[in-house]
Design an enzyme around this catalytic site. Structure first.
Site, short mmCIF file in Angstrom:
data_model
loop_
_atom_site.label_atom_id
_atom_site.label_comp_id
_atom_site.label_asym_id
_atom_site.label_seq_id
_atom_site.Cartn_x
_atom_site.Cartn_y
_atom_site.Cartn_z
N LYS A 68 0.86 -1.19 0.00
CA LYS A 68 0.00 0.00 0.00
C LYS A 68 0.89 1.24 0.00
O LYS A 68 1.94 1.25 0.68
CB LYS A 68 -0.90 -0.06 1.25
CG LYS A 68 -1.99 0.99 1.32
CD LYS A 68 -2.92 0.72 2.51
CE LYS A 68 -3.95 1.80 2.72
NZ LYS A 68 -4.88 1.51 3.83
N SER A 143 -9.63 1.94 2.95
CA SER A 143 -8.75 2.65 2.06
C SER A 143 -7.76 1.76 1.31
O SER A 143 -7.13 2.22 0.36
CB SER A 143 -7.97 3.71 2.86
OG SER A 143 -7.18 3.09 3.85
N SER A 167 -10.13 -0.44 7.13
CA SER A 167 -9.52 -0.27 5.80
C SER A 167 -8.88 -1.49 5.17
O SER A 167 -8.56 -1.47 3.99
CB SER A 167 -8.49 0.84 5.85
OG SER A 167 -9.11 2.05 5.56
N1 GLN Z 1 -13.41 4.31 6.36
C1 GLN Z 1 -12.76 4.75 7.57
C2 GLN Z 1 -12.36 6.20 7.43
O1 GLN Z 1 -12.69 6.77 6.44
C3 GLN Z 1 -11.58 3.86 7.88
C4 GLN Z 1 -10.33 4.19 7.20
C5 GLN Z 1 -9.18 3.33 7.62
O2 GLN Z 1 -9.33 2.29 8.26
N2 GLN Z 1 -7.96 3.76 7.27
O3 GLN Z 1 -11.76 6.77 8.30
#
Ligand code: GLN
Length: 486
Positions: A68, A143, A167
């Site tokens: 990532k 993400s 995420s």
């Molecule tokens: N969807 C969540 C957010 O927008 C989680 C993001 C994540 O786990 N990095 O913060």
């Protein structure tokens, strides 16, 4: 089937026997990455110059993988999918990447994410929207969108993800694969771009539970550069993997999972929750006990707000080092304040800026007690409540989200007031630092959905074993994305 679509053990065997070389595997992986790059938009960088490594007794040696783009990689562009770091090339590797390198693992891509991990749609990457390989009109969730899409397409057996709210586990569900984040601190966060440090976890996306155990073994370890990391050298997740889970006790939260609580449920949601019930029966078939427990609705409803307050506050503080002077493209301006303002104003997307405003607001002296400190208190109440169930039960089992991947059109990814607890409950595992895994749980309208298993801190083995046992009884093991044609 190409070799690269196999699981890690099989690839290792082929490499050992000399039936394929590391160089050939890299070539297969890179070719596939280029093939799918345009349609998925999964990559920030494809590392064409990736070099083979010696094949040793280590299962990960000689095998390519994806990273990532919020992990620092030495000499390789690492952007966090943000314009503010669009030209940033770190001079060091994140510890997780370094640990994998010691085992001979080879990064071949840097995958796209919602900018700095702040999002759940894969639509806010500076390189554009990431598309779901099961249906390109749909999102991968986020993400870790690029990691999920590329693993689901069989570009390599695994890709690294990070998980602050869900995420790793949500994109895994939407892409029909496995996503695992171990206990907080099992894998060092050094070199992972911080989003919300008290919630951030490193982890991995794979197509097999066994591969998640192998890669976590390879990434983990105490690191003097991350004071929250802990010694796990006596933990051998892969070696101790077993499908013998008879007698284990699982619980699920009735308020979130029972269909009666959704009087206006769509057909899709009904099917999703029925599907979940079928999996509970499968758990019983495997000799586990399953109990629905009741948890105070106020506490559950507080999950999304607690997450917003804490994650935005921590993100505002963490990302204040992005000034445009130390990293990233320097902005125009007649003095340093003007330069910094231009860099941040032009560099961050509106969604990130929105979060910084929320973060700054809740951290303001007069608001801290009311919002930030209170959110921390409620986080503690939620964690204590779940931990009290871990005294009686071995793990929590829950459906992931409200169904399969959503259409990209119309998605905004704003933090909404009406956020459904069913969509957001995976955040519980970030509040408590709990080990948590998502595995495929069938299909709705030919699109994959997931089920999640979460355990108490340090119960990583147990969580993996339960997932491993379930996976072995389900027909979705190792599945690759097949484009749905209507
Ligand atoms: N969807 C969540 C957010 O927008 C989680 C993001 C994540 O786990 N990095 O913060």
């Amino acid at each position: 089937m190409s070799f690269i679509e196999k699981d890690i053990e099989s690839l290792h065997e082929l490499l050992k026997k000399g039936e394929i070389t590391s160089a050939e595997l890299i070539k297969e992986s890179l070719t596939k990455a280029h093939e799918v790059a345009q349609k998925t938009n999964a990559f920030v960088t494809i590392i064409d110059e990736a070099k083979p490594t010696e094949v040793t007794d280590d299962l990960l040696s000689g095998i390519p993988y994806g990273v990532k783009d919020n992990y620092s990689t030495k000499g390789i562009l690492s952007t966090g999918s943000s314009n503010t770091l669009k030209d940033y090339v770190p001079f060091f590797d994140a510890t997780a990447v370094e640990n994998l390198a010691k085992k001979g693992a080879i990064p071949v891509t840097k995958t796209a994410l919602d900018e700095f991990g702040m999002g759940g749609t894969g639509t806010t990457c500076h390189t554009g929207v990431v598309h779901n390989p099961w249906d390109y009109k749909r999102m991968c969730a986020g993400s870790s969108s690029g990691s999920a899409a590329s693993v689901a397409l069989g570009v390599y057996p695994y890709a690294l993800g990070s998980d602050t709210g869900d995420s790793i586990r949500k994109p895994a569900a939407y892409c029909g694969i496995v996503g695992f984040k171990p206990t907080y601190g099992m894998i060092s966060r050094y070199g992972l771009f911080p989003f919300a440090s008290s919630l951030d976890h490193c982890g991995v996306l794979t197509r097999f539970v066994k591969d998640a155990a192998i890669v976590t073994d390879g990434m983990k370890g105490k690191d003097p550069k991350d004071m929250t990391s802990w010694d796990s050298k006596d933990i051998h997740l892969y070696q101790n993997l077993t499908t013998n889970v008879a007698g284990k006790k699982l619980f699920y939260i009735k308020e979130i999972c029972d269909i009666e609580n959704y009087p206006n449920a769509s057909q899709e949601l009904k099917e999703h929750l029925e599907n979940f019930q079928k999996t509970l029966h499968l758990c019983e078939k495997l000799g586990m006990e399953v109990t629905g427990v009741s948890i105070n609705k106020d506490l559950l409803n507080a999950i999304p707000s607690v997450y917003v307050v804490i994650s935005c506050a921590e993100a505002t503080s963490n990302l204040s080092n992005l000034t445009g002077f130390i990293f990233g493209p320097r902005a125009e301006g007649s003095n340093y304040i003007e330069m910094m303002k231009n860099y941040r104003t032009k560099g961050f997307s509106p969604l990130i800026k929105r979060r910084f405003i929320i973060g700054s607001y809740v951290l303001q002296k007069e608001n801290q007690e009311k919002y930030f400190k209170n959110a921390q208190r409620v986080r503690r109440l939620i964690v204590d409540e779940i931990k009290s169930y871990f005294q009686k039960y071995d793990a929590l089992i829950m459906p992931v989200g409200t169904g399969p991947a959503k259409l990209l059109e119309g998605s905004k990814d704003l933090l909404k007031d009406d956020t459904d607890v069913l969509e957001e409950h995976l955040q519980i595992a970030n509040f408590g630092g709990f080990p948590s895994i998502t595995i495929p749980n069938g299909f709705i309208n030919n699109l994959p959905v997931g089920v999640n298993i979460t355990g108490n801190c340090y119960e990583d083995q147990q969580v993996l074993n339960i997932a491993y046992a379930l996976e072995s009884e389900m027909p979705y093991k190792g599945q690759l994305a097949k484009e749905v044609t209507e």
